[in-house]
Design an enzyme around this catalytic site. Structure first.
Site, PDB file in Angstrom:
ATOM      1  N   GLY A  18       0.831  -1.214   0.000  1.00 51.78           N
ATOM      2  CA  GLY A  18       0.000   0.000   0.000  1.00 51.78           C
ATOM      3  C   GLY A  18       0.856   1.251   0.000  1.00 51.78           C
ATOM      4  N   GLU A  49       5.691   5.560  -8.724  1.00 58.59           N
ATOM      5  CA  GLU A  49       6.718   5.963  -9.696  1.00 58.59           C
ATOM      6  C   GLU A  49       7.089   7.434  -9.501  1.00 58.59           C
ATOM      7  OE1 GLU A  49       4.780   4.664 -13.250  1.00 58.59           O
ATOM      8  OE2 GLU A  49       5.636   2.629 -13.093  1.00 58.59           O
ATOM      9  N   SER A 151      -4.183  -0.709  14.204  1.00 58.55           N
ATOM     10  CA  SER A 151      -5.069   0.429  14.441  1.00 58.55           C
ATOM     11  C   SER A 151      -5.489   0.397  15.900  1.00 58.55           C
ATOM     12  CB  SER A 151      -6.316   0.307  13.554  1.00 58.55           C
ATOM     13  OG  SER A 151      -7.319   1.217  13.966  1.00 58.55           O
ATOM     14  N   TYR A 166     -14.387  -3.784  10.256  1.00 64.75           N
ATOM     15  CA  TYR A 166     -12.989  -3.340  10.129  1.00 64.75           C
ATOM     16  C   TYR A 166     -12.246  -3.592  11.440  1.00 64.75           C
ATOM     17  CZ  TYR A 166      -9.047  -0.073  10.102  1.00 64.75           C
ATOM     18  OH  TYR A 166      -7.793   0.503  10.213  1.00 64.75           O
TER      19      TYR A 166
END
Length: 260
Positions: A18, A49, A151, A166
């Site tokens: 990520g 990039e 988290s 989540y």
């Protein structure tokens, strides 16, 4: 700049998942600044990039290598590890950063959203961890490091239905990181396992969560002075800089103004 406790990582290989945005991009940049070879992966590599070019023109001692990979697809993860082996010997540091939330409550949520969270937040983390360990093992690397970006939702369940599933995936990350620490120790290695658990970090995360309500997403970050992606990158550097006999288990960090 480099120097100090990060010196032993110079020229070594880190995988950051990520890496195109947010915490991943900040971590990738920091590792390149400290002279590491960083393979940054994401589904779209154009931003990586661009970051690689920025690092190069800034004269950072390391390099950023963009790699296109969909982490919800095991074949793509395995072929990425195989490419890293061919081109750069293997992975010495694995930063499992990729993660996402979909606004799917437990009573009414879409299965597809749940599955996506499981695939990226739990399965991809586990697959990357296994492959990184196998890469270290076959090269007799005894001082590697696996860092999971967790988290605060992996430590407490907040009364906000859109993040309940989540939160369950992040509780899984808490358990996986401790299980990993135990297995690494049983295997008589000095490879370390750490998770970093932030509260609110100002990234694109809330915009992905509330993708049909950008105002709600923006409000998430405007209510208090949030952590920045750079604060997370600093935490990663701190973890990697700890002397080999010191294993940081979990860094829990919140914005000073955060309530829960």
């Amino acid at each position: 700049g480099g120097g100090g406790a990060m010196e032993r990582w110079t020229g070594r290989v880190a995988l950051v998942t990520g890496a195109s945005v947010g915490i991943g991009a900040a971590v990738a940049r920091a590792l390149v600044q400290h002279g590491m070879k960083v393979v940054g992966c994401a589904r779209s590599v154009d931003k990586i990039e661009k970051l690689a070019a920025e690092c190069q023109s800034a004269g950072y001692p390391g390099t950023l290598i963009p790699y296109k990979c969909d982490l919800s697809n095991e074949e793509e993860i395995l072929s990425m590890f195989s490419a890293i082996k061919t081109l750069h010997q293997g992975v010495d540091v694995c930063i499992n950063n990729a993660g996402l939330a979909r606004p799917e409550p437990l009573l009414s949520g879409k299965t597809e959203g749940w599955r996506t969270m499981i695939d990226v937040n739990v399965m991809a983390v586990s697959i990357c961890t296994r492959e990184a360990y196998q890469s270290m093992k076959e090269r007799n690397i005894d001082d590697g490091h696996i860092i999971n970006i967790n988290s605060m939702n992996g430590h407490s369940v907040v009364p906000q239905s859109v993040v309940h599933f989540y939160s369950a995936t992040k509780y899984a990350v808490t358990a996986l990181t401790e299980g990993l620490r135990q297995e690494l120790r049983e295997a008589k290695t000095h490879i370390r396992a750490t998770c970093i658990s932030p509260g609110l970090v100002e990234t694109g995360f809330a915009f992905k969560l509330h993708d049909n309500d950008p105002e709600r997403a923006a409000a998430t970050y405007e209510s208090i002075r949030c952590l920045k992606a750079e604060d997370m990158a600093n935490a990663v550097i701190y973890v990697l800089s700890a002397p080999p006999h010191v294993q940081i288990g979990d860094i829990q960090m919140r914005p000073t103004e955060q309530i829960s």
